[in-house]
Design a protein around this motif. Structure first.
Motif, mmCIF file in Angstrom:
data_model
loop_
_atom_site.group_PDB
_atom_site.id
_atom_site.type_symbol
_atom_site.label_atom_id
_atom_site.label_comp_id
_atom_site.label_asym_id
_atom_site.label_seq_id
_atom_site.Cartn_x
_atom_site.Cartn_y
_atom_site.Cartn_z
ATOM 1 N N VAL A 254 8.153 30.511 25.891
ATOM 2 C CA VAL A 254 8.631 31.133 25.811
ATOM 3 C C VAL A 254 8.921 32.771 26.429
ATOM 4 N N ALA A 255 9.465 33.237 27.047
ATOM 5 C CA ALA A 255 9.575 34.918 27.867
ATOM 6 C C ALA A 255 9.901 35.260 26.672
ATOM 7 N N ARG A 256 9.578 36.349 26.469
ATOM 8 C CA ARG A 256 10.301 37.059 25.310
ATOM 9 C C ARG A 256 10.210 38.909 25.948
ATOM 10 N N PRO A 257 11.884 38.921 25.567
ATOM 11 C CA PRO A 257 11.960 40.868 26.194
ATOM 12 C C PRO A 257 10.844 41.259 25.986
ATOM 13 N N PRO A 258 10.027 42.740 26.572
ATOM 14 C CA PRO A 258 9.271 43.321 26.488
ATOM 15 C C PRO A 258 9.404 44.430 25.676
ATOM 16 N N VAL A 259 11.128 44.741 25.103
ATOM 17 C CA VAL A 259 11.279 45.162 23.924
ATOM 18 C C VAL A 259 11.992 44.888 22.821
ATOM 19 N N PHE A 260 11.793 44.824 21.668
ATOM 20 C CA PHE A 260 12.404 44.078 20.203
ATOM 21 C C PHE A 260 13.065 44.460 20.482
ATOM 22 N N GLY A 261 14.097 42.871 20.328
ATOM 23 C CA GLY A 261 15.789 42.740 20.431
ATOM 24 C C GLY A 261 16.236 42.587 21.553
ATOM 25 N N ALA A 262 15.615 42.561 23.171
ATOM 26 C CA ALA A 262 16.567 43.038 24.036
ATOM 27 C C ALA A 262 16.950 41.259 24.231
ATOM 28 N N ARG A 263 17.962 41.045 25.447
ATOM 29 C CA ARG A 263 18.585 39.827 25.720
ATOM 30 C C ARG A 263 18.020 40.381 27.498
ATOM 31 N N VAL A 264 18.219 38.857 27.745
ATOM 32 C CA VAL A 264 18.197 38.130 29.299
ATOM 33 C C VAL A 264 19.643 39.405 29.653
ATOM 34 N N ALA A 265 19.279 39.730 31.297
ATOM 35 C CA ALA A 265 20.065 40.414 31.250
ATOM 36 C C ALA A 265 20.169 39.897 33.517
ATOM 37 N N SER A 266 19.388 39.034 33.611
ATOM 38 C CA SER A 266 20.053 38.037 34.614
ATOM 39 C C SER A 266 18.219 36.775 34.935
#
Length: 758
Positions: A254-266
């Motif tokens: 899984v590619a996870r966001p660099p900041v906890f709780g962030a979401r995919v923008a593109s």
């Protein structure tokens, strides 16, 4: 062989109610029509399930209704015709040795031949709940402590049934028979092996009450015993959760966001999909409202290449970006404010005290960093799911899996796999890594991918993935006299709560204070303390870390006690003994044993070395350390550790020695430069062992573990060896440098604390 039973002719009402319900729910059938698959799963598929529910093999009557599933031998002991005894362990084995110790306890009362004893891990079956807590749980150093009597009684019940079976065969009184190492001994020199009697014994009632051995008669418990899993682990043959391989299985990263709780923008996944072996790229929900991208492939390397090829942009708006430097300033401000109080002694004598200490301690976030990173394999089936995972919470996790998959908890079969460490990380009440694996399996099914999915975390995922030991700040103002009598101790503790919002909040958080944060404060010393506690909420997921609160409170207490002894020119051992008074006999015994075995005060140390001492109780076990340390090239060096351990009855002294050593090495790791998780603008700065330090072979001191003899029921041992190591080490360094160490990891270049007044 199993006795012949037709499940379609068997009256399900003969079973205990909890298991009636479990069987009735499976496949949606009524209680009077037990499904064959569940029925055979309960009996086992090889060998003979001995003991519980003997009515399955005989019409002689029902097992006593008062016996619980956790008290029935069926789920715990199986004796094959060749005499092999297989004991099922109701916990996760992840290095602590329960896969040997629990079978030792059962085999003792069974009077088994230890050479013929084997072990296996259990499942999320109700029989395998912790008998004290009533939930599936491996943690809190409770495995042996809570299941000691349980496994003794299981063994004793099985032995009584074997004796009864032999008595029937020989037509004699069972009281005239005895057992020895897997054999029933009868009059006239007659003998029958357990394997010869197992089938007949299974046709008898389970005794409701049994008489247990006197500890003086133990021949297995208390003996230094090699682990049953040692050969497999040392030869590379041990199967861990990450080794799960099923037909057609895919691996997901899984590619996870660099900041906890962030979401995919593109997301541009075209390059990833073009990589050979990549089967799917899926956007999936993650823990704490975050979103990630899962790459499913034929194996780990293809999944890793696919993940690396993703072109991702993240939306971090609306999520807090924690920064370690700002966080420390915030904690310092909180420490000076009023807040909930754990203790509330009178602080009036503080200003008038002839001697004073002002101290601030900072403890960083810590990653668990087990050798085996997190993983979970999910196989979706018609009307259910199977999971293979090393988890400390297999009941909680199977319920969470059911919620995600939209099925009932009893439709989830949890295969508890051997785990390569955990230290608390595999006991998240959010079930984050299990939920994540189920979300991926569900998304794969929705995308037309019908295959088992093994979700694996890389080491970088593990270090950056959160659920750390919380950062803590302690501030202490202590007033005492020339004899070391503490007149007032004003203390503030700041750190995130690890149980708020969890299943444990109801009984751990009282009046706004998380009891896990303050455990280890004040006791066993009779100090008048005012303890103020603050639990700020931050966007960093936190969790218990080996020894929980004691991994920071022990350091604070034991270094400050040592500092008072130095300031008043008292020997640190003698001062502690004086503070114990007539109480705390176990502390006194553990410390005295470590002192005697180390040669403290009697042996001259090499030039440049100093003694360090600390003692602490956690999880009902007391561990004392006497260490030798030096400073070389501006860096502290630990040379020798002598441990005195009071854990009551030592079930397996060899395992206790290994656990104390392993815990001490983790305690040593906390002290070493680089042993910290830090954040910059919401991003974790560490990613692998190149920038997150753990102790290595060259850091390992000489080690001797000594156990205080006792016949009292055993207490915990997996965690208590950690807390006193760091303060003992720090106390030795303080004696060499004249400067107390306040921060973790150790920093000898830090500005010295103000000297004690007087």
């Amino acid at each position: 062989m199993l006795p012949h039973i037709d499940p379609n002719q068997f009256d399900l009402n003969q079973l205990p109610r909890a298991l009636q319900k479990m069987l009735a729910r499976e496949d949606g059938l009524e209680a009077a029509q037990p499904p064959r698959r569940a029925f055979l799963k309960m009996l086992g598929v090889s060998g003979l399930a001995l003991g519980a529910f003997p009515q399955l093999a005989s019409a002689q009557g029902q097992a006593p209704a008062a016996l619980k599933a956790t008290e029935q031998p069926l789920a715990f002991v199986r004796i094959a015709p060749d005499g092999i005894v297989t004991v099922t362990v109701n916990r996760l084995e992840f290095g602590q040795g329960v896969q040997t110790a629990l079978p030792m306890i059962l085999a003792e009362e069974l009077d088994a031949d230890w050479k013929l004893v084997r072990s296996q891990l259990g499942s999320n079956d109700p029989a395998y709940v912790d008998p004290m807590f009533g939930m599936h749980l491996t943690g809190g150093s409770n495995s042996i402590k809570n299941s000691f009597t349980q496994y003794r009684e299981l063994g004793a019940r099985a032995r009584a049934m074997l004796l009864a079976a032999a008595a029937q065969r020989w037509n004699v009184d069972a009281a005239s028979l005895s057992t020895r190492a897997g054999t029933v001994l009868g009059p006239g020199g007659r003998e029958l092996g357990y394997g010869e009697l197992a089938e007949a014994a299974a046709a008898l009632l389970v005794p409701q009450t049994v008489t247990l051995k006197d500890p003086k008669d133990f021949r297995i418990i208390g003996q230094p015993t090699g682990r049953l899993d040692a050969r497999a682990k040392s030869s590379g043959g041990q199967h861990f959760g990450i080794d799960t391989r099923l037909p057609g299985q895919l691996t997901a990263l899984v590619a996870r966001p660099p900041v906890f709780g962030a979401r995919v923008a593109s997301l541009d996944d075209s390059a990833a999909r073009a990589i050979r072996g990549v089967r799917a790229v899926l956007r999936v929900p993650l823990d704490r409202g975050a979103e990630g991208v899962a790459v499913l492939a034929d194996g780990y390397w293809a999944a890793r290449q696919g993940r690396d090829a993703l072109k991702l942009e993240w939306n971090t708006e609306g999520v807090e970006k924690v920064d370690s430097e700002r966080q420390l300033r915030q904690y310092r401000e909180l420490a000076s404010q009023a807040g909930p109080r754990k203790f509330d002694a009178d602080m009036a004598p503080l200003d008038l005290a002839p001697m004073k200490i002002d101290a601030e301690f900072v403890f960083p976030y810590l990653a668990h960093a087990p050798m085996e990173p997190l993983n979970c394999t999910v196989k979706l089936e018609q009307g259910g799911a199977q999971l293979w995972v090393g988890t400390q919470f297999h009941g909680v996790d199977s319920a969470a899996a059911a919620r995600v998959l939209g099925i009932k908890p009893e439709q989830v079969t949890m295969h508890v796999a051997m785990a390569g460490g955990g230290f608390g990380r595999r006991a998240a009440s959010s079930s984050d890594f299990v939920v994540e694996a189920c979300e991926i399996a569900k998304a794969a099914r929705a995308a037309g991918v019908d295959a088992p999915v093994r979700t694996v975390w890389s080491r970088e995922d593990d270090i950056r993935g959160g659920y750390y030991r919380p950062m803590h700040l302690h501030r202490a103002r202590i007033g005492f006299d020339a004899q070391g009598k503490v007149l007032a101790w004003d203390h503030a503790l700041v750190g995130q709560s690890i149980t708020s919002g969890s299943v444990f909040e109801a009984f751990q958080v009282k009046a706004g204070i998380d009891g896990t944060a303050t455990e280890g404060m004040r006791d066993p010393y009779p100090f008048p303390m005012r303890l103020t506690v603050h639990h700020p909420k931050l966007n960093v997921p936190v969790l218990w870390w080996r020894s929980v609160g004691s991994n920071h409170t022990a350091f604070v207490m034991e270094t400050l006690v040592d500092e008072i002894a130095r300031a008043t020119k008292q020997d640190p051992v003698a001062y502690r003994m004086k503070m114990f008074g007539d109480q705390h006999a176990r502390h006194r015994a553990a410390l005295q044993l470590a002192v005697d075995k180390s040669g403290y005060g009697k042996r001259r140390l090499a030039a440049g070395r100093a003694w360090g001492v600390a003692v602490h109780e956690s999880f009902s076990t007391v561990v004392a350390y006497v260490v030798e340390a030096s400073v070389k090239g501006g860096q502290p060096k630990l040379h020798q550790v002598t441990a005195g351990v009071h854990c009551n009855l030592a079930v397996n002294p060899r395992s206790i020695e290994a656990q104390v050593q392993g815990a001490a090495v983790m305690g040593l790791s906390m002290c070493l430069p680089g042993a910290a998780i830090t954040l910059k603008d919401g991003v974790v700065e560490q990613s692998n062992f190149g920038d997150f330090t753990v102790a290595r072979m060259t850091d390992m001191p000489g080690f001797a573990v000594h156990i205080v003899p006792s016949a009292e029921p055993p207490t915990g041992i997996g965690e208590p060896g950690l807390p006193p190591l760091a303060p003992a080490f720090a106390n030795a360094i303080a004696r060499l440098t004249g400067k107390p160490l306040r921060n973790m990891p150790f920093d000898l270049s830090a500005k010295p604390a103000p000297p004690a007044a007087g």
